[in-house]
Motif scaffolding. Structure first.
Motif, PDB file in Angstrom:
ATOM      1  N   LEU A   1       0.851  -1.194   0.000  1.00 20.48           N
ATOM      2  CA  LEU A   1       0.000   0.000   0.000  1.00 20.48           C
ATOM      3  C   LEU A   1       0.882   1.238   0.000  1.00 20.48           C
ATOM      4  O   LEU A   1       1.976   1.235   0.565  1.00 20.48           O
TER       5      LEU A   1
ATOM      6  N   ARG B   1     -10.477  -3.923   1.395  1.00 19.49           N
ATOM      7  CA  ARG B   1     -11.687  -3.220   0.953  1.00 19.49           C
ATOM      8  C   ARG B   1     -11.948  -1.992   1.821  1.00 19.49           C
ATOM      9  O   ARG B   1     -12.342  -0.934   1.323  1.00 19.49           O
TER      10      ARG B   1
ATOM     11  N   GLU C   1      -9.521   0.871   0.887  1.00 19.33           N
ATOM     12  CA  GLU C   1      -9.959   1.516  -0.355  1.00 19.33           C
ATOM     13  C   GLU C   1     -11.198   2.383  -0.124  1.00 19.33           C
ATOM     14  O   GLU C   1     -11.314   3.479  -0.662  1.00 19.33           O
ATOM     15  N   HIS C   2     -12.118   1.904   0.707  1.00 21.54           N
ATOM     16  CA  HIS C   2     -13.362   2.633   0.965  1.00 21.54           C
ATOM     17  C   HIS C   2     -13.096   3.944   1.715  1.00 21.54           C
ATOM     18  O   HIS C   2     -13.723   4.971   1.426  1.00 21.54           O
TER      19      HIS C   2
ATOM     20  N   GLY D   1      -7.653   5.364   1.267  1.00 21.56           N
ATOM     21  CA  GLY D   1      -6.214   5.130   1.310  1.00 21.56           C
ATOM     22  C   GLY D   1      -5.719   4.757   2.689  1.00 21.56           C
ATOM     23  O   GLY D   1      -6.461   4.784   3.679  1.00 21.56           O
TER      24      GLY D   1
END
Length: 102
Positions: free
Chosen positions: A38, A57, A60-61, A64
């Motif tokens: 990441l 997930r 990302e939601h 970052g």
């Protein structure tokens, strides 16, 4: 290496395997862990973490790694993730302070 997500703390659970004849024997439910790289925007570098698919997930939601760690509880994080969180917080504080001085 522990079978634990570094960001959410999701770990191995135990339960029963139940057959068609209703026989019960103990089994383990393993989390779906993945080695992921990441990127931290404030640090400007990549970080390798072993996290669950659910955590990926969530990262990302939330927008970052930096945003996820800002909202994450320290209890759930691994020691590496806690150290990373502190570094990011310090870097953001320095960046916020720099334009005020200029």
């Amino acid at each position: 290496m522990a079978r634990r997500c570094e960001l959410t703390g999701k770990a191995v659970q135990a339960g029963n395997k139940v057959s068609h004849a209703n026989n019960k024997s103990r089994r383990r439910f393993l989390p779906n862990l993945n080695e992921v790289t990441l990127t931290s925007e404030s640090l400007g570098q990549s970080v390798k973490l072993r996290i669950s698919s659910h955590a990926l997930r969530s990262v990302e939601h939330r927008g970052g790694l930096d945003a996820f760690l800002a909202k994450a509880k320290d209890i759930d994080l691994s020691t590496r993730a806690r150290r990373l969180k502190r570094t990011i917080e310090k870097r953001i504080a320095v960046q916020a302070e720099a334009p005020a001085q200029a």
